[in-house]
Scaffold this motif. Structure first.
Motif, short mmCIF file in Angstrom:
data_model
loop_
_atom_site.label_atom_id
_atom_site.label_comp_id
_atom_site.label_asym_id
_atom_site.label_seq_id
_atom_site.Cartn_x
_atom_site.Cartn_y
_atom_site.Cartn_z
N PRO A 88 14.20 15.30 -7.90
CA PRO A 88 13.23 15.66 -8.95
C PRO A 88 13.09 14.60 -10.04
O PRO A 88 12.12 14.57 -10.77
CB PRO A 88 13.79 16.96 -9.53
CG PRO A 88 15.25 16.93 -9.20
CD PRO A 88 15.39 16.15 -7.94
N ASP A 89 14.09 13.72 -10.14
CA ASP A 89 14.06 12.69 -11.20
C ASP A 89 13.24 11.47 -10.81
O ASP A 89 13.02 10.59 -11.63
CB ASP A 89 15.49 12.24 -11.50
CG ASP A 89 15.93 12.71 -12.87
OD1 ASP A 89 15.12 13.40 -13.50
OD2 ASP A 89 17.06 12.42 -13.28
N ARG A 90 12.81 11.43 -9.56
CA ARG A 90 12.07 10.26 -9.06
C ARG A 90 10.75 10.10 -9.81
O ARG A 90 9.99 11.06 -9.96
CB ARG A 90 11.82 10.46 -7.58
CG ARG A 90 11.05 9.34 -6.92
CD ARG A 90 10.71 9.74 -5.51
NE ARG A 90 9.75 8.82 -4.94
CZ ARG A 90 8.96 9.10 -3.94
NH1 ARG A 90 9.05 10.28 -3.37
NH2 ARG A 90 8.11 8.22 -3.48
N ALA A 91 10.50 8.90 -10.27
CA ALA A 91 9.25 8.64 -11.01
C ALA A 91 8.11 8.48 -10.02
O ALA A 91 8.14 7.59 -9.16
CB ALA A 91 9.40 7.37 -11.84
N PRO A 92 7.10 9.33 -10.08
CA PRO A 92 5.97 9.21 -9.14
C PRO A 92 5.20 7.90 -9.36
O PRO A 92 5.13 7.39 -10.49
CB PRO A 92 5.09 10.43 -9.48
CG PRO A 92 5.95 11.33 -10.28
CD PRO A 92 6.93 10.46 -10.99
N SER A 93 4.62 7.38 -8.30
CA SER A 93 3.85 6.13 -8.40
C SER A 93 2.40 6.44 -8.76
O SER A 93 1.76 7.27 -8.11
CB SER A 93 3.90 5.40 -7.06
OG SER A 93 2.86 4.47 -6.98
N ILE A 94 1.93 5.77 -9.79
CA ILE A 94 0.52 5.97 -10.22
C ILE A 94 -0.42 5.38 -9.18
O ILE A 94 -1.48 5.93 -8.90
CB ILE A 94 0.28 5.36 -11.61
CG1 ILE A 94 1.06 6.17 -12.66
CG2 ILE A 94 -1.20 5.35 -11.96
CD1 ILE A 94 0.96 5.66 -14.07
N TRP A 95 -0.01 4.24 -8.57
CA TRP A 95 -0.85 3.62 -7.54
C TRP A 95 -1.08 4.58 -6.37
O TRP A 95 -2.20 4.74 -5.91
CB TRP A 95 -0.21 2.33 -7.02
CG TRP A 95 -0.25 1.18 -7.97
CD1 TRP A 95 0.80 0.53 -8.51
CD2 TRP A 95 -1.42 0.54 -8.51
NE1 TRP A 95 0.38 -0.48 -9.35
CE2 TRP A 95 -0.98 -0.50 -9.36
CE3 TRP A 95 -2.79 0.74 -8.35
CZ2 TRP A 95 -1.86 -1.33 -10.05
CZ3 TRP A 95 -3.67 -0.09 -9.04
CH2 TRP A 95 -3.20 -1.10 -9.87
#
Length: 1524
Positions: A267-274
């Motif tokens: 859950p801590d994974r930063a989602p990629s905007i790209w």
């Protein structure tokens, strides 16, 4: 053989007859069907409301249009083949069926369009029958061809086969419509309503709903663009966006793509905007890329067709005869020059259509992405942890940058995105074709372009760096200019304007150095752009000559020339794309960090559930991240109701509104700001929180509101609250809205309640002063109110809201004692307590403690004591005594305050002056507007059109003349020379390639070609430099003239011209003149001269071309005329809708705690979505209008190429042009298609940008003050004048302007040398006007003031103002040092400055500062209190040591004790000098040797103070009595 021939001829005639019969018999019935269709539409439209110029789409709509267009194209090919095969014989059957088929296909699509518009699919049956019959007849024809061995090698067979396939596909489309809509052969036909958007008549952006042809040509934009002449385009006219393009729709799509990347495992994974972006908007980008590939491939058809036309100009007829009829192969058709001309025309039309479609799709997608990102950012702002803002981790500037810069960077990157993968293909294709045409020598030319591309990138990078540098200097210059304008009155009174003007000019000099570098890099970029094709052509042909010892043929040479022009574009664009890609990567990183920043804790505990502890906000040991990040709450923005509340549980203690148990709270560091908090807030009572500054009172309120991070403990709210808290923050926060909107704050308007709140906060007198009462817009973009007025509006907002709990954080801090008492009695004790509302009040005013039901005393972040006043008196005597001492001190202050005019009175006076001075200006403006409106009403359409579409030539000439006539001559001559040389290069190439001579026989061709190319390259550099430096010269001169005009303008000018308007001239307008106009001017000049030279070359080669030029010119004139007007309106709409959006973001970030306390997040989100959609609509319409223009100019260019090709082919019959010249003409015609739209675009841009020059010019016509004076010889004034300080006022009449009434009338007075004079009177009596008359700042139209025997009006202003001293009511300090503020002329010694500071009671304070006299003063003197600023202004006057001192209400901001000291000091320091005091406190001039009493501009009394006091009926006595 004869029998076979007769039989085959008979068969062909039969087939042709069948085909003709189809077209002759079926199509007469189509008009009948058309009538049926219209009647059907009439009956149908009454049932379903369809927007008047939109329609439904049947299944397979786009496919049908594409197939029909292909069918039309094939029919054109069939017709061309038939005409070529006919060869002047009378074989009608060869081309008539093709012609009839073309008519039929066209009619079918018109017919279909009308059926679709009317939503009446039953009539499609007629089309279905037609496709079936057409398919059968063509199939028979194809079968017969095959039977007689006419196969794929023959063009006619291929065309017929294609037509059969297309008819079959069209039949399939019709069957599909029957299958989906079930309109025939089915019992239950499907009823289809128009799209939801079309039922909403507010939606005016119709691109998604119109048919394919209208989509491709933007035909639906015609009414808007043409209608712009009749009436300007307004927001109402462009309406709303379709649902699919709205920010909310795109936000939800992007948010889902973003959140889907979070997995339960990580859950801590930063989602990629790209990745999110690709998932949300990947499909349109792929579609755009497809269009782009098609456009780029079709782009190469131009050079190839030119090569074909030039190659086959003199080919003879060599087609084969077969069965008595000519049958030609595909290759033979492509060698026919008229056919090639038509193919070139069609290729250009298609290429431009696909290119504009690609642009449109990327722009629409970019705008959608921007809307989604803005919504994401806003949603995040509303959930931001307050500690992020307060601890400086996230500043307002960063948020503004995210909104204004980062989202736009991503949008622009998306616009350029298809280039990233389209450019390599284009470059490879170009190089391959060049190699095919010219062999290895072509690669030499291509390598020149490729090798110089990195230099272009380097220049682009340097340009960006220089722009940043320029921006820094520009900001510095603007800061200084703002200071000058804010303190202009003081500067003029002290005659310091030239010193400050020089300071601005010095900064402008630094900016000029940066601008020079910027101009140099810009001109290098332009030079590379223009010189690269010349360099590539030079390298290629010289290398070709040395390798092969021959010159290429005209066909090869000019095809290569056209290819080089194609090849240069992607390579030059590459640097821009790479630069934007780098910027986009940085922007995405910043956005990612922002979206991952800490959020505020879940506040479900606010909803009445007392048992829920604040676990969500609890901090982990050793980290500073909030735990709630682990489980983000998905906020669905499509549900805009207030968040659902939990079922409230009854609590044990019903009389407690809020309870904090064992609370430890922090602002983000691991150290707790508040510790061991155990308090309760009684329901329906007044709780006061008191304590020293910085002890945590405000933090306690915010901790209760859930804004602080909880380390330990819990906050519990009772079930009686109404889910929101009315909160007035310590720092007042206003919306950019009307006073009424700020107070009601989105609540239901109740007139009675509103009036009661206004009265309780004493706002009515202030509202009465505003130009539009409570409908006046205030806030950032509105009128600047004083601190006290802003605070009272914020308190009024809290009082007006119908909530059970009201939090007031130090509401009395900016209010004087009268207002504080009134607010306490009427607002808090009466209004709130009558409603039995729970009030929590943070205050320093201890005299109000007696009203408190409950008191919380704070100290060093913890609760010192809690209870009633009686409890504290009993249990903590020491604290109670301390409070008592402080209360006594406040009572003394109260007495002192009562003696003076209240702060509020002064605030209102400032407000009144601000509007009074603009009354006349507004009156004149209103009259002008009314006259203009009347004129417009009287005008007919044509004159309105002329007025709005007229190019501002006068302003253009004014701009050019500012650059200097020599520079203008240089620019014009170098441009003409450059374009002449470029034409000469190409003309010489045409002669050289046409000559076909051997190496020995053309010795002079090559050197002349090299010399011409070298001259062209040098002239390109010279031209680009001259244009940029002309712009630079104009910018420097315009700014210099503007600054001098403004600085030397009369004071009246600043009274009637808003500060913002003047600053705009120095900021936005100067920026446009500095950086934008030169490049637009260069681009316009280049594109115009290229088009003119191309048309000139074509006309000289084929004079018949001029016949087509006239209608094309007329069409072009109207296109540009209509577009410029519409573009200007849409540009204005885009600009005007952008500011409210940016302001909404910044005001939300500033008022975050207030919005969250009130629970108004949903309302603010809705507002943000509305503002985003409005701005996106304007921008989308502007972009679509650009597509509309470009497509039309591109089509015009295509017609121009076709006309040039046709004229060349026709003229060849008379052996007029050589092959080389034909190639030259066609190559030039191709360049016109590229540059025609740039002419109009640049013209429209220049027109918008020239408005900046126009605005600056309007200020340049301002009359300056008469600085020279009327004295013959200024040196006659003695150096020590005025020596004695004798003043004679003789029949003095004064006015602010010749259009206004006098403010002083026939004043006569005599002031002896060294006399102490007091001037008094009510507000507006003319006291301050007299002080300005001493300095010649107002219009003295009658009488005179004589000081020491010299008439002031005759003196040069510099001399007069530098010899007198004045202290103004408003303290003005400038950024710099204390020394600079006291003596900007740097003429005094340090001893003299220290002496002045000592007199002003400031010596000790300044000595304690680091640097002493050189200590820093921030902008506006913000690092000193108002009182200290006033004392510095006194010191400034003492430094000057003039024999006359004028004090204009100079002690308004000083406490009584300091004022008494000053009065004594002034009397001693100026004992032998004349002192004129304009008094706001009459008590300060009771002992004056002479008192002048004014009333309505007339001197009514003049005598000593004691004498006037002795007369009970005197005006002075009355003033003294009323002020006590």
């Amino acid at each position: 053989m004869t029998e076979n021939y007769n039989y085959s001829a008979t068969v062909f005639l039969l087939i042709s007859w069948c085909q003709g019969q189809i077209h002759h018999n079926i199509f007469p019935s189509l008009p009948v069907c058309f009538c049926v269709c219209l009647s059907g539409w009439g009956s149908q439209s009454s049932k379903v409301q369809i927007h008047h110029n939109t329609w439904l789409h049947f299944p397979g709509h786009n496919l049908r249009w594409i197939l029909t267009f292909l069918l039309l194209f094939v029919h054109v090919c069939e017709f061309a083949e038939g005409v070529v095969s006919n060869d002047n014989r009378d074989h009608l059957h060869l081309y008539m069926p093709a012609f009839m088929g073309f008519i039929a296909a066209t009619t079918s699509v018109v017919y279909y369009h009308n059926i679709e518009t009317s939503n009446f699919p039953k009539l499609l049956l007629v089309l279905f029958i037609y496709w079936v019959l057409a398919f059968i007849t063509k199939s028979i024809k194809l079968w017969k061809y095959a039977e007689f061995s006419v196969g794929p090698r023959h063009l006619r067979f291929c065309i017929t086969a294609l037509i059969v396939i297309l008819y079959a596909l069209l039949m399939a489309v019709e069957i599909n419509v029957i299958r989906v809509r079930k309109y025939v052969f089915f019992a239950n036909p499907q009823k289809v309503k128009p799209p939801e958007d079309l039922q909403d008549l507010g939606v005016r952006f119709l691109q998604p709903f119109v048919n394919l042809l209208s989509k491709a040509t933007y035909w639906w934009m015609n009414p808007l663009i043409i209608g712009a002449h009749k009436r300007p385009i307004e927001l109402k006219k462009i309406g709303k966006l379709p649902i699919a393009m709205r920010a909310l729709t795109n936000y939800l799509r992007l948010k889902d793509a973003y959140e889907d990347q979070r997995t339960p495992e990580d859950p801590d994974r930063a989602p990629s905007i790209w990745r999110s972006t690709y998932r949300a908007i990947g499909r349109p980008i792929l579609l755009s890329s497809t269009f782009r590939y098609l456009a780029d491939l079709l782009g190469f058809a131009g050079p190839l067709c030119i090569a074909g036309i030039v190659n086959h100009l003199k080919d003879g007829d060599n087609a084969d005869m077969y069965f008595g009829v000519y049958f030609m192969s595909s290759i033979k058709l492509l060698q026919n020059t008229p056919v090639l001309a038509v193919l070139l025309f069609l290729a250009l039309i298609l290429q431009r259509t696909f290119l504009q479609a690609s642009y449109y799709v990327t722009i629409e997608t970019g705008i959608n992405l921007r809307g989604a990102l803005l919504a994401m950012i806003y949603n995040k702002i509303l959930h931001l942890s307050t500690s992020n803002m307060s601890m400086g981790e996230m500043t307002l500037g960063q948020i503004n940058n995210l909104v204004a810069i980062e989202t736009n960077q991503l949008m622009w990157f998306l616009f350029l995105c298809p280039n990233l993968w389209a450019m390599p293909v284009q470059i490879v294709m170009g190089v391959v074709l060049l190699y095919y045409l010219l062999g290895w020598s072509a690669l030499m030319g291509a390598s020149v372009i490729v090798l110089l591309a990195p230099i272009q990138y380097l220049i682009a990078t340097k340009l960006a760096d220089t722009q940043k540098n320029t921006l820094e200097h520009s900001t510095d210059r603007l800061k200084k200019t703002t200071e000058i304008l804010k303190g202009i009155k003081l500067l003029k009174l002290y005659a310091w304007e030239n010193i400050f003007c020089d300071s601005v000019e010095e900064t402008r000099g630094k900016e000029f150095t940066s601008l020079k570098t910027f101009a140099l890099y810009t001109s290098m970029s332009i030079f590379m752009n223009a010189a690269l094709p010349i360099a590539a052509v030079l390298a290629t042909f010289v290398m070709h000559y040395f390798i092969t010892c021959t010159v290429p043929s005209p066909a090869e040479a000019f095809a290569a020339l056209a290819l080089f022009h194609i090849l240069v574009t992607p390579l030059l664009l590459l640097s821009t794309v790479v630069r934007f890609a780098v910027k986009a990567l940085v922007s995405v990183q910043k956005l990612g960090e922002f979206l991952q920043s800490d959020e505020i804790g879940d506040d479900s505990w606010r909803n009445g559930d007392m048992s829920v502890p604040l676990e969500a906000g609890k901090k982990h040991s050793g980290t500073t991240k909030a735990i709630n990040r682990k489980q983000p709450v998905r906020y669905q923005m499509n549900n805009y109701e207030q968040p659902s509340r939990r079922q409230m549980k009854p609590t044990e203690i019903e009389d407690v509104a809020v309870k904090v148990s064992n609370g430890f709270f922090t602002w983000g560091s691991n150290l707790s700001t508040l510790s061991d908090i155990n308090i309760r807030i009684p329901t329906g009572q007044l709780t006061m929180i008191v304590g020293q500054v910085g002890c945590g009172k405000s933090s306690l309120l915010l901790a209760m509101l859930g804004e602080m991070q909880t380390i330990e403990g819990r906050v519990c709210w009772s079930n009686k609250n109404r889910n929101s808290v009315a909160y007035a923050a310590q720092k007042s926060w206003l919306l950019n809205a009307t006073v009424e909107d700020n107070i009601t704050f989105g609540g239901h308007f109740s007139k009675q309640r509103y009036k009661a709140v206004i009265d309780a906060c004493s706002l009515q007198p202030d509202i009465d002063l505003l130009p539009f009462g409570d409908q006046t817009e205030i806030g950032e973009r509105g009128i600047n109110l004083s601190g006290g007025q802003r605070q009272r509006i914020c308190v009024a907002r809290a009082l007006y809201q119908n909530t059970n709990i009201v939090f007031l954080d130090d509401p009395f801090s900016a209010l004087d004692i009268h207002l504080s008492d009134h607010l306490m009695q009427e607002g808090i004790l009466k209004f709130l307590q009558d409603d039995k509302r729970t009030v929590v009040l943070v205050t320093h005013k201890l005299q109000y403690l007696i009203h408190a039901d409950w008191i919380i005393a704070m100290k060093d972040g913890s609760v010192l004591r809690e209870g009633t006043l009686k409890d504290i008196q009993t249990h903590d005597i020491e604290l109670y005594d301390h409070w008592k001492t402080l209360m006594n001190r406040q009572d003394q202050d109260l007495e002192k305050d009562v003696q003076q005019d209240s702060q509020t009175t002064l605030e209102r006076k400032t407000l009144r002056r601000a509007f009074y001075s603009r009354d006349a200006k507004n009156l004149i403006d209103d009259e002008d507007e009314e006259e203009e409106e009347e004129e417009e009403d009287d005008d007919n359409l044509s004159t309105t059109t002329n007025r709005r579409s007229k190019i501002p030539w006068k302003v253009c000439w004014c701009y050019l003349s500012s650059g200097g006539f020599f520079m203008v001559f240089l620019v014009v001559s170098s441009n003409l020379l450059k374009h002449s040389v470029i034409v000469a290069i190409d003309y010489w190439l045409a002669l050289w390639t046409s000559s076909q001579t051997s190496k020995s026989g053309d010795s002079y061709y090559l050197p002349v070609f090299i010399i011409l190319c070298a001259a062209g390259i040098i002239l390109c550099l010279f031209t680009s430099l001259s244009v940029e430096f002309l712009g630079l010269s104009a910018a420097i001169n315009l700014h210099h003239n503007l600054l001098n005009k403004i600085i030397h303008a009369p004071l009246r000018f600043f009274d009637i011209t808003p500060l913002g308007q003047i600053l705009n001239r120095f900021s936005a307008d100067t920026n446009i003149i500095d950086q934008h106009i030169p490049s637009t001017l260069e681009s316009l000049t280049r594109s115009t001269l290229l088009c003119l030279s191309a048309i000139g070359v074509i006309s000289s080669i084929t004079p018949t071309f001029l016949i087509t030029l006239v209608p094309l010119g007329v069409v072009f004139y109207f296109i540009q005329k209509y577009f410029r007007v519409a573009s200007k309106d849409l540009q204005d709409l885009d600009d005007s809708t952008q500011l409210p959006l940016l302001c909404h973001f910044s005001e939300t970030a500033e008022g975050l705690t207030t919005i969250r306390a009130f629970r108004h997040e949903a309302r603010f989100k809705l507002r943000m979505l509305e503002l985003t959609d409005t701005n996106n609509t304007a921008y989308l319409f502007l972009s679509t209008a650009n597509r509309w223009l470009e497509l039309r100019t591109d089509y015009l260019g295509a017609v121009l190429v076709f006309a040039a090709a046709g004229a060349s082919i026709w003229c060849l019959g008379y052996s007029l042009p050589s092959e080389g010249l034909v190639g030259l003409g066609l190559t030039y015609a191709l360049t016109v298609t590229n540059y025609l739209n740039w002419v109009v675009r640049n013209l429209a841009d220049l027109e918008v940008q020239m408005s900046a020059v126009k605005k600056v010019n309007s200020f340049l016509s301002t009359e300056s003050e008469n600085y020279e004076g009327s004295m013959g010889n200024p040196s006659q004034v003695p150096d020590n004048w005025p020596q004695s300080g004798e003043i004679k006022i003789q029949d003095l009449s004064v006015r602010y302007d010749s259009t206004l009434k006098p403010v002083l009338k026939h004043v006569n007075a005599y002031i002896k040398p060294g006399q102490k004079v007091g001037i008094c009177g009510r507000t507006g009596s003319g006291k301050s006007s007299l002080s300005l008359a001493f300095f010649n700042m107002v219009d003295v139209f009658d009488g005179k003031i004589v000081i020491d025997e010299i008439d002031l009006c005759k003196l040069p202003l510099q001399t007069l103002r530098s010899r007198l001293s004045i202290i103004l009511q408003d303290p003005v300090l400038f950024s710099g040092s204390i020394r600079f503020n006291l003596d900007p002329e740097r003429t005094c010694t340090d001893d003299r400055l220290w002496e002045a500071l000592e007199i002003a009671q400031l010596k000790n304070m300044v000595k304690a500062l680091p640097g002493g006299l050189d200590a820093v003063v921030t902008e506006g003197g913000e690092n000193f209190s108002v009182g200290q600023r006033q004392l510095f202004c006194l010191a400034r006057a003492f430094v000057r040591k003039s024999s006359i001192l004028i004090m204009d209400e100079a002690t308004a901001s000083i406490d009584m004790a300091t004022e008494n000291i000053l009065q004594k000091v002034v009397m001693t320091a100026f004992a032998d000098r004349t002192v004129v005091t304009i008094a706001h406190r009459v008590s300060s001039i009771l002992d004056a040797e002479q008192v002048l009493v004014f009333s309505s501009g007339i001197l009514v009394e003049s005598d000593s103070g004691p004498n006037l006091l002795a007369q009970e009926e005197s005006v002075f006595s009355v003033l003294v009595r009323t002020h006590k």
